[in-house]
Scaffold this active site. Structure first.
Site, mmCIF file in Angstrom:
data_model
loop_
_atom_site.group_PDB
_atom_site.id
_atom_site.type_symbol
_atom_site.label_atom_id
_atom_site.label_comp_id
_atom_site.label_asym_id
_atom_site.label_seq_id
_atom_site.Cartn_x
_atom_site.Cartn_y
_atom_site.Cartn_z
ATOM 1 N N TYR A 268 2.094 -27.942 5.515
ATOM 2 C CA TYR A 268 1.394 -27.784 6.693
ATOM 3 C C TYR A 268 2.044 -26.949 7.779
ATOM 4 O O TYR A 268 1.685 -26.089 8.388
ATOM 5 C CB TYR A 268 0.642 -29.084 7.084
ATOM 6 C CG TYR A 268 0.158 -28.850 8.555
ATOM 7 C CD1 TYR A 268 -1.146 -28.369 8.696
ATOM 8 C CD2 TYR A 268 0.969 -29.425 9.383
ATOM 9 C CE1 TYR A 268 -1.350 -28.354 9.877
ATOM 10 C CE2 TYR A 268 0.516 -29.200 11.012
ATOM 11 C CZ TYR A 268 -0.714 -28.676 10.953
ATOM 12 O OH TYR A 268 -1.181 -28.480 12.156
ATOM 13 N N GLU B 91 3.982 -29.253 16.706
ATOM 14 C CA GLU B 91 3.811 -29.499 15.256
ATOM 15 C C GLU B 91 4.387 -30.743 14.600
ATOM 16 O O GLU B 91 3.521 -31.364 14.038
ATOM 17 C CB GLU B 91 3.443 -28.243 14.292
ATOM 18 C CG GLU B 91 2.638 -27.254 14.763
ATOM 19 C CD GLU B 91 1.227 -27.654 14.421
ATOM 20 O OE1 GLU B 91 0.952 -28.418 13.740
ATOM 21 O OE2 GLU B 91 0.429 -26.881 14.867
ATOM 22 N N ASP C 41 -4.644 -29.447 7.131
ATOM 23 C CA ASP C 41 -4.283 -30.753 7.348
ATOM 24 C C ASP C 41 -5.274 -31.712 7.420
ATOM 25 O O ASP C 41 -6.143 -31.262 6.592
ATOM 26 C CB ASP C 41 -3.930 -30.705 9.149
ATOM 27 C CG ASP C 41 -5.152 -30.779 9.995
ATOM 28 O OD1 ASP C 41 -6.236 -29.836 9.479
ATOM 29 O OD2 ASP C 41 -5.152 -31.427 11.123
#
Length: 379
Positions: A136, A50, A154
DNA sequence: AAGCCGTGGGG
DNA sequence: TCCCCAAGGCT
């Protein structure tokens, strides 16, 4: 089941059938009616992927992810790594503050008190408090790695949801509205698969330029599709033009044939290319700003030099034309090695060091300097 | 809170 | 060629 429930169910079925196969991802849909977190993946790998994926394409991330997980298989291994080696391994991926935060986060996780040592927090709030994890990423890790219900938004989700609901409020002001709508869609179970499904949908079907609505499981629910103008959403303001800057980097070498070394500096932790090894340069003065020179400067250096060429490079908020000035060619009578104290380098950042040219690739230069080096030192 | 922070690929 | 943009975060 309400409208939102129907949409999320359709999205999950689509994800079960068409999920992209990615190195950090578990296969979805192995267990119909599964319990929360049935698909949870290794938190370390989820977190690492991520962070790498922040503002970065999947194709660019995959080779870096493979190298990082092979070299540092656990968060404890990464926490124990030399920071300079991590920065070098990150070279080329961009947004280098992510690499510094990566190390800081790994150390924080490895140093958690009690039985939590080496274990990521499993709550969104706990994750959000770690360096490098914003709204996020904290939500994504909580949902994907820990099976928590979290609202993951996102740029893909923003686009899909803005189109589904024809949200006309321009970004970034429209973010709150989009998040609220995403919240209504997010299921209690399989929130991680739902998030990944929405992102896959945005990346492969509901694309920015040419959405493939015929393939979309949500087309019949989509307000923008009903209007016949999907690409009208989300609404974004136009970007300001990039100013141009010019600069000069310095190629300073010493040593004889086969043993040449080049002078590299460590850039200050903050600012452009922060914390990375680099060629010394004059600070890239903005055109028309009076030629003010900040940074390393070159005045103290003796000896002749010539301009070997220039490279063009585009950053997020300006473009740069960087000349490469070559000092002390192999046959130069000037021995810069005897003039160590006068060589450029930010002392607080660790100054500079002679680096063997034969191992230049291992230095981990940011792309700008790698391109410049190629002018005089072929790969 | 708006500006700063990389890079590569696609249209 | 040029512009847009990508699994954003930090200050």
């Amino acid at each position: 089941m309400g409208r939102a429930g129907g949409m999320s169910a359709r999205l999950l079925r689509w994800y079960d059938a068409y999920a992209r196969v990615l190195p950090w991802r578990e296969r979805p849909g192995q267990m119909p009616g599964q319990i929360p977190g049935a698909n949870r993946a290794d938190p370390y790998r989820v977190w690492l992927s991520e962070v790498m994926l922040q503002q970065t394409t999947v194709a660019a991330v995959i080779p870096y992810f493979e190298r990082f997980t092979q070299r540092w298989p656990t968060v404890a291994a990464l926490a124990a790594a030399d920071e300079g080696e991590v920065m070098a391994a990150w070279a080329g991926l961009g947004y280098y503050a992510r690499a510094r935060n990566l190390v800081a986060c790994a150390k924080a996780v490895a140093g958690r008190p009690g039985d939590g040592a080496g274990v990521f927090p499993d709550s969104e709030a706990g994750l959000r408090a770690l360096p490098g994890l914003g709204a996020y990423t904290a939500a994504a890790v909580a949902a994907i790695a820990f099976g928590q219900r979290a609202v993951v938004v996102d740029a893909n989700v923003e686009r899909v949801v803005a189109r589904l609901f024809a949200i006309a409020t321009p970004l970034p002001a429209g973010k709150a509205e989009i998040r609220a709508a995403t919240d209504t869609l997010t299921p209690d179970l399989r929130a991680g698969d739902f998030a990944q499904g929405m992102m896959d949908l945005g990346a492969t079907v509901c694309t920015t330029r040419a959405p493939a609505c015929l393939l979309c499981p949500l087309a019949k629910d989509c307000a923008a599709h009903a209007q016949g103008d999907e690409t009208a959403y989300p609404v974004k303001a136009r970007k300001a033009p990039k100013p141009e800057r010019r600069g000069r980097a310095f190629w300073i070498t010493r040593g004889g044939e086969g043993q040449q070394e080049v002078w590299l500096v460590r850039r200050p932790a903050r600012g452009m290319l922060g914390g990375m090894l680099a060629l010394p340069d004059d600070g890239w003065s903005a055109k028309g700003d009076g030629g003010s020179v900040r940074g390393d400067g070159v005045a103290p250096l003796p000896g002749p030099w010539h301009v070997a060429g220039a490279v063009a490079h585009v950053f997020t908020h300006f473009s740069l034309r960087l000349e490469l000035a070559v000092y002390s060619p192999v046959d130069s009578p000037v021995d810069l090695g005897a003039d160590w104290d006068s060589l450029p380098g930010d002392a607080e950042a660790g100054g500079g060091r002679w680096w063997p040219l034969a191992r230049l690739a291992e230095a981990g230069l940011p792309t700008l300097y790698a391109k410049a080096a190629r002018l005089v030192w072929p790969q």
